[in-house]
Design a protein around this motif. Sequence first.
Motif, short mmCIF file in Angstrom:
data_model
loop_
_atom_site.label_atom_id
_atom_site.label_comp_id
_atom_site.label_asym_id
_atom_site.label_seq_id
_atom_site.Cartn_x
_atom_site.Cartn_y
_atom_site.Cartn_z
N THR A 52 46.18 78.32 23.52
CA THR A 52 46.73 77.43 24.55
C THR A 52 48.23 77.66 24.71
O THR A 52 48.92 78.06 23.78
N VAL A 53 48.70 77.42 25.92
CA VAL A 53 50.12 77.57 26.25
C VAL A 53 50.67 76.21 26.64
O VAL A 53 50.10 75.54 27.49
N GLU A 54 51.76 75.82 26.01
CA GLU A 54 52.47 74.62 26.44
C GLU A 54 53.84 75.04 26.96
O GLU A 54 54.61 75.69 26.24
N GLU A 83 60.06 78.82 28.92
CA GLU A 83 59.95 78.66 27.47
C GLU A 83 58.60 78.03 27.15
O GLU A 83 58.22 77.03 27.75
N VAL A 84 57.88 78.64 26.21
CA VAL A 84 56.53 78.16 25.92
C VAL A 84 56.28 78.16 24.41
O VAL A 84 56.97 78.84 23.65
N VAL A 85 55.26 77.40 24.01
CA VAL A 85 54.70 77.51 22.67
C VAL A 85 53.24 77.91 22.83
O VAL A 85 52.49 77.27 23.59
N TRP A 93 51.76 79.10 16.99
CA TRP A 93 51.91 80.47 16.47
C TRP A 93 53.15 81.18 16.98
O TRP A 93 53.72 82.02 16.29
N LEU A 94 53.51 80.90 18.23
CA LEU A 94 54.55 81.70 18.86
C LEU A 94 55.39 80.82 19.77
O LEU A 94 54.84 80.04 20.55
N CYS A 95 56.70 80.95 19.65
CA CYS A 95 57.60 80.32 20.61
C CYS A 95 58.20 81.45 21.43
O CYS A 95 58.72 82.41 20.87
#
Length: 178
Positions: A52-54, A83-85, A93-95
């Motif tokens: 998922t992308v926030e 900018e996403v998480v 997992w990834l910023c």
Amino acid sequence: MSEFKRLHVSALMEANWEAPDWQQLETTKVGEWLLERHSMTERLKACCETLTVEVIGLHDVDKTSLSDSERALLGDGACLVREVVLSGDDCPWLCARTLVPMSTLTEQEKDIADLGAVPLGQRVFNQANARRDAIEIASLVVDGQELLARRSRLWVNDKPMLVSELFLPHAPIYQEEG
Ligand code: VNL
């Protein structure tokens, strides 16, 4: 989320990017992640059921707020910052922070400003002519923890964007070979 954002996005912005030692890294698992030329989204998807992308930030910056190296890689113009998480099965997992020049957001690429929860990698690598270059890496200390990051340039229809990715503590890059 704002404390997370302050910590992680500013760490990415202050990173000391360096050219990778390809020969040494290519043979390691960490290197396979850092030097991935195709889609990081795809690679992460393969490690979970649901990715998922926030979106934690979406704003414009004018050219005066770009660093010298950003200007060298993208040219001298205003950009959209996304900018996403990315989370795998609800674990962050990834910023990631992406600079998209306004001159890239034209014609076929206009939709990149409105991706929302669609991963950028999915959108970009849908295009047959997408490619990545200028891969650089950094090691960042966030909250007392040493984390890996990379920066790279993506091209779509010969138009650039600059992607910075910080691997969060639970990211598969740090997991033992299974
Ligand atoms: C996004 C997705 C960005 C995956 C990424 O790196 C990434 C995004 C900047 O949706 O913005 O690896």
